[in-house]
Design a protein around this motif. Structure first.
Motif, PDB file in Angstrom:
ATOM      1  N   TRP A 128       0.854  -1.190   0.000  1.00 18.41           N
ATOM      2  CA  TRP A 128       0.000   0.000   0.000  1.00 18.41           C
ATOM      3  C   TRP A 128       0.885   1.235   0.000  1.00 18.41           C
ATOM      4  O   TRP A 128       1.952   1.268   0.616  1.00 18.41           O
ATOM      5  CB  TRP A 128      -0.889   0.039   1.248  1.00 18.41           C
ATOM      6  N   LEU A 129       0.397   2.261  -0.697  1.00 20.34           N
ATOM      7  CA  LEU A 129       1.073   3.545  -0.720  1.00 20.34           C
ATOM      8  C   LEU A 129       0.059   4.628  -0.400  1.00 20.34           C
ATOM      9  O   LEU A 129      -0.962   4.748  -1.076  1.00 20.34           O
ATOM     10  CB  LEU A 129       1.692   3.794  -2.098  1.00 20.34           C
ATOM     11  N   LEU A 130       0.315   5.408   0.642  1.00 22.30           N
ATOM     12  CA  LEU A 130      -0.531   6.543   1.010  1.00 22.30           C
ATOM     13  C   LEU A 130       0.116   7.818   0.495  1.00 22.30           C
ATOM     14  O   LEU A 130       1.282   8.089   0.791  1.00 22.30           O
ATOM     15  CB  LEU A 130      -0.724   6.630   2.521  1.00 22.30           C
ATOM     16  N   VAL A 131      -0.630   8.576  -0.303  1.00 24.01           N
ATOM     17  CA  VAL A 131      -0.122   9.815  -0.891  1.00 24.01           C
ATOM     18  C   VAL A 131      -0.839  10.988  -0.242  1.00 24.01           C
ATOM     19  O   VAL A 131      -2.059  11.126  -0.353  1.00 24.01           O
ATOM     20  CB  VAL A 131      -0.338   9.836  -2.419  1.00 24.01           C
ATOM     21  N   GLY A 132      -0.087  11.825   0.459  1.00 23.50           N
ATOM     22  CA  GLY A 132      -0.666  12.984   1.129  1.00 23.50           C
ATOM     23  C   GLY A 132      -0.914  14.121   0.160  1.00 23.50           C
ATOM     24  O   GLY A 132       0.013  14.578  -0.521  1.00 23.50           O
ATOM     25  N   ILE A 133      -2.163  14.573   0.073  1.00 27.76           N
ATOM     26  CA  ILE A 133      -2.544  15.648  -0.839  1.00 27.76           C
ATOM     27  C   ILE A 133      -3.022  16.847  -0.022  1.00 27.76           C
ATOM     28  O   ILE A 133      -3.950  16.723   0.779  1.00 27.76           O
ATOM     29  CB  ILE A 133      -3.668  15.201  -1.798  1.00 27.76           C
ATOM     30  N   GLY A 134      -2.414  17.984  -0.242  1.00 25.41           N
ATOM     31  CA  GLY A 134      -2.847  19.187   0.466  1.00 25.41           C
ATOM     32  C   GLY A 134      -1.684  20.085   0.832  1.00 25.41           C
ATOM     33  O   GLY A 134      -0.526  19.663   0.858  1.00 25.41           O
ATOM     34  N   SER A 135      -2.027  21.312   1.120  1.00 23.53           N
ATOM     35  CA  SER A 135      -1.025  22.294   1.515  1.00 23.53           C
ATOM     36  C   SER A 135      -0.858  22.307   3.029  1.00 23.53           C
ATOM     37  O   SER A 135      -1.794  22.003   3.763  1.00 23.53           O
ATOM     38  CB  SER A 135      -1.444  23.686   1.023  1.00 23.53           C
ATOM     39  N   LYS A 136       0.317  22.663   3.485  1.00 23.92           N
ATOM     40  CA  LYS A 136       0.537  22.805   4.918  1.00 23.92           C
ATOM     41  C   LYS A 136       0.091  24.178   5.408  1.00 23.92           C
ATOM     42  O   LYS A 136       0.061  24.427   6.615  1.00 23.92           O
ATOM     43  CB  LYS A 136       2.010  22.564   5.242  1.00 23.92           C
ATOM     44  N   GLU A 137      -0.243  25.054   4.447  1.00 22.71           N
ATOM     45  CA  GLU A 137      -0.836  26.342   4.790  1.00 22.71           C
ATOM     46  C   GLU A 137      -2.347  26.152   4.953  1.00 22.71           C
ATOM     47  O   GLU A 137      -2.990  25.502   4.129  1.00 22.71           O
ATOM     48  CB  GLU A 137      -0.563  27.369   3.692  1.00 22.71           C
ATOM     49  N   PRO A 138      -2.952  26.691   6.014  1.00 16.71           N
ATOM     50  CA  PRO A 138      -4.387  26.483   6.252  1.00 16.71           C
ATOM     51  C   PRO A 138      -5.257  27.156   5.200  1.00 16.71           C
ATOM     52  O   PRO A 138      -4.989  28.290   4.789  1.00 16.71           O
ATOM     53  CB  PRO A 138      -4.607  27.093   7.639  1.00 16.71           C
ATOM     54  N   HIS A 139      -6.305  26.429   4.761  1.00 19.64           N
ATOM     55  CA  HIS A 139      -7.284  26.954   3.807  1.00 19.64           C
ATOM     56  C   HIS A 139      -8.672  26.489   4.238  1.00 19.64           C
ATOM     57  O   HIS A 139      -8.834  25.380   4.758  1.00 19.64           O
ATOM     58  CB  HIS A 139      -7.000  26.457   2.388  1.00 19.64           C
ATOM     59  N   PRO A 140      -9.693  27.317   4.028  1.00 14.68           N
ATOM     60  CA  PRO A 140     -11.060  26.909   4.396  1.00 14.68           C
ATOM     61  C   PRO A 140     -11.603  25.865   3.427  1.00 14.68           C
ATOM     62  O   PRO A 140     -11.224  25.815   2.253  1.00 14.68           O
ATOM     63  CB  PRO A 140     -11.849  28.226   4.285  1.00 14.68           C
ATOM     64  N   ILE A 141     -12.514  25.032   3.940  1.00 17.36           N
ATOM     65  CA  ILE A 141     -13.130  23.984   3.121  1.00 17.36           C
ATOM     66  C   ILE A 141     -14.442  24.513   2.555  1.00 17.36           C
ATOM     67  O   ILE A 141     -15.366  24.829   3.311  1.00 17.36           O
ATOM     68  CB  ILE A 141     -13.394  22.716   3.946  1.00 17.36           C
ATOM     69  N   PRO A 142     -14.568  24.633   1.239  1.00 20.74           N
ATOM     70  CA  PRO A 142     -15.824  25.143   0.661  1.00 20.74           C
ATOM     71  C   PRO A 142     -16.948  24.126   0.805  1.00 20.74           C
ATOM     72  O   PRO A 142     -16.711  22.915   0.827  1.00 20.74           O
ATOM     73  CB  PRO A 142     -15.473  25.377  -0.805  1.00 20.74           C
ATOM     74  N   LYS A 143     -18.167  24.640   0.910  1.00 21.34           N
ATOM     75  CA  LYS A 143     -19.341  23.777   0.997  1.00 21.34           C
ATOM     76  C   LYS A 143     -20.251  24.097  -0.184  1.00 21.34           C
ATOM     77  O   LYS A 143     -20.653  25.242  -0.386  1.00 21.34           O
ATOM     78  CB  LYS A 143     -20.086  24.007   2.314  1.00 21.34           C
ATOM     79  N   PHE A 144     -20.561  23.075  -1.008  1.00 18.62           N
ATOM     80  CA  PHE A 144     -21.366  23.253  -2.210  1.00 18.62           C
ATOM     81  C   PHE A 144     -22.711  22.546  -2.058  1.00 18.62           C
ATOM     82  O   PHE A 144     -22.850  21.608  -1.260  1.00 18.62           O
ATOM     83  CB  PHE A 144     -20.639  22.678  -3.430  1.00 18.62           C
ATOM     84  N   ASP A 145     -23.675  22.971  -2.881  1.00 18.78           N
ATOM     85  CA  ASP A 145     -24.944  22.240  -2.924  1.00 18.78           C
ATOM     86  C   ASP A 145     -24.873  21.199  -4.036  1.00 18.78           C
ATOM     87  O   ASP A 145     -23.830  21.021  -4.667  1.00 18.78           O
ATOM     88  CB  ASP A 145     -26.119  23.204  -3.120  1.00 18.78           C
ATOM     89  N   GLU A 146     -26.007  20.513  -4.284  1.00 19.09           N
ATOM     90  CA  GLU A 146     -26.007  19.435  -5.274  1.00 19.09           C
ATOM     91  C   GLU A 146     -25.767  19.932  -6.692  1.00 19.09           C
ATOM     92  O   GLU A 146     -25.437  19.151  -7.593  1.00 19.09           O
ATOM     93  CB  GLU A 146     -27.334  18.662  -5.214  1.00 19.09           C
TER      94      GLU A 146
END
Length: 324
Positions: free
Chosen positions: A181-199
């Motif tokens: 198994w290989l786990l690939v970390g995706i993301g920045s170490k700088e904080p960013h807000p998580i957007p919330k979308f509708d359908e």
């Protein structure tokens, strides 16, 4: 007598270009030869939870989301796989992992695989929340159903939602996995807000810090209410939950389940880690030789004409020296 008739046609200026033409005609048929090599069967597992919509990733100068970045990585990984290898695509959402199809041969299904990757989006998720520890157990069970040993590459930001506490953290001490198994970390170490979308993929706002806290008074006793939390949006910019790549958690999780971890910031690092995975088997696979035939044909053409041109050039030089 036959040799005397064929002698004019056996001259190198005729014979070699003729052979080159025959080789080019053969190359146009795209011939292959069986070559023994390692066969890899790989399942690309992509986290499609809403935290993967978070921006902060860079691709060719553009600021994109974690999910879009993952799609670029997956596209290039598939493009680098030799013919004969097999690949499967799977999604992680909520508590479980679901495969779109069992591993299929890369070259014969290249367009279909890449088209599937291009169409990946968060609305394909079937559940809210993100229970990564439950997901790795689901992935292990899924891999056992594959027709041949299959290695897993899981792309995720490591975001557990709601956050883990003593009573909602699954014990993985008896965890059993098959293959590498290989786990690939995706993301920045700088904080960013998580957007919330509708359908309809319309931005409603951003997830608040309260969204990642378990609702008080809810008993975590079943899969149905595991991780129940508030679903509202942040009322102000200061209230937004700031998400980062949880690399420390992914390293710890990798150690618990016997996997390898790599940061996804570098495509070359991900490719290198992928090549370190164990092959599923060793078998014969077709290798195209049209390029080799074309090179030989070009060499024959050069060989047939170059000596004559050099000879003429040499005569011209001697003639000029004699005149002068």
């Amino acid at each position: 007598m036959l040799q005397a008739r064929l002698k004019p046609y056996l001259h190198r200026e005729i014979l070699l270009p003729l052979l080159a033409l025959l080789l080019l005609l053969a190359a146009a048929c795209k011939p292959t030869i069986p070559v023994p090599h390692n066969i890899y069967s790989t399942m690309l597992v992509i986290d499609i939870s809403q935290s993967m919509n978070t921006k902060g990733m860079s691709w060719r100068g553009d600021d994109i989301s974690r999910l879009e970045y993952t799609k670029h990585i997956a596209h290039d990984l598939v493009a680098s796989m030799p013919c004969g290898n097999r690949v499967s695509l799977a999604f992680f959402s909520g508590l479980s992992v679901a495969a779109l199809y069992t591993p299929i041969e890369v070259c014969a299904n290249y367009a279909a695989i890449q088209d599937t990757i291009a169409r990946i989006e968060w609305r394909q998720a079937w559940a809210g929340n993100t229970r990564l520890r439950e997901g790795v157990d689901s992935l292990a069970r899924l891999l056992r159903t594959m027709p041949e040993p299959t290695q897993a590459i899981l792309f995720t930001d490591g975001e557990e939602a709601p956050r883990l506490h003593a009573f909602n953290t699954r014990d993985l001490s008896d965890f059993q996995k098959d293959g590498d198994w290989l786990l690939v970390g995706i993301g920045s170490k700088e904080p960013h807000p998580i957007p919330k979308f509708d359908e309809n993929n319309k931005l409603l706002g951003y997830w608040s810090a309260e969204n990642f806290v378990l609702q008080p008074g809810v008993a975590q006793i079943s899969q149905q209410n595991l991780g129940t939390r508030d679903k509202g949006t942040a009322v102000s910019e200061n209230d937004r939950y700031q998400s980062t790549l949880d690399e420390e958690y992914l390293l710890k999780l990798s150690e618990e389940i016997g996997a390898t971890y790599v940061n996804g910031d570098s495509l070359e690092d991900v490719k290198s880690a992928m090549h370190e995975l164990k092959p599923s088997r060793r078998d014969f696979a077709p290798m195209q030789i049209d390029w080799l035939l074309a090179i030989v044909a070009g060499t024959l053409v050069l060989v047939s004409y170059t000596p004559q041109r050099l000879k003429k050039l040499f005569k011209r030089v001697l003639y000029r020296k004699a005149v002068n």
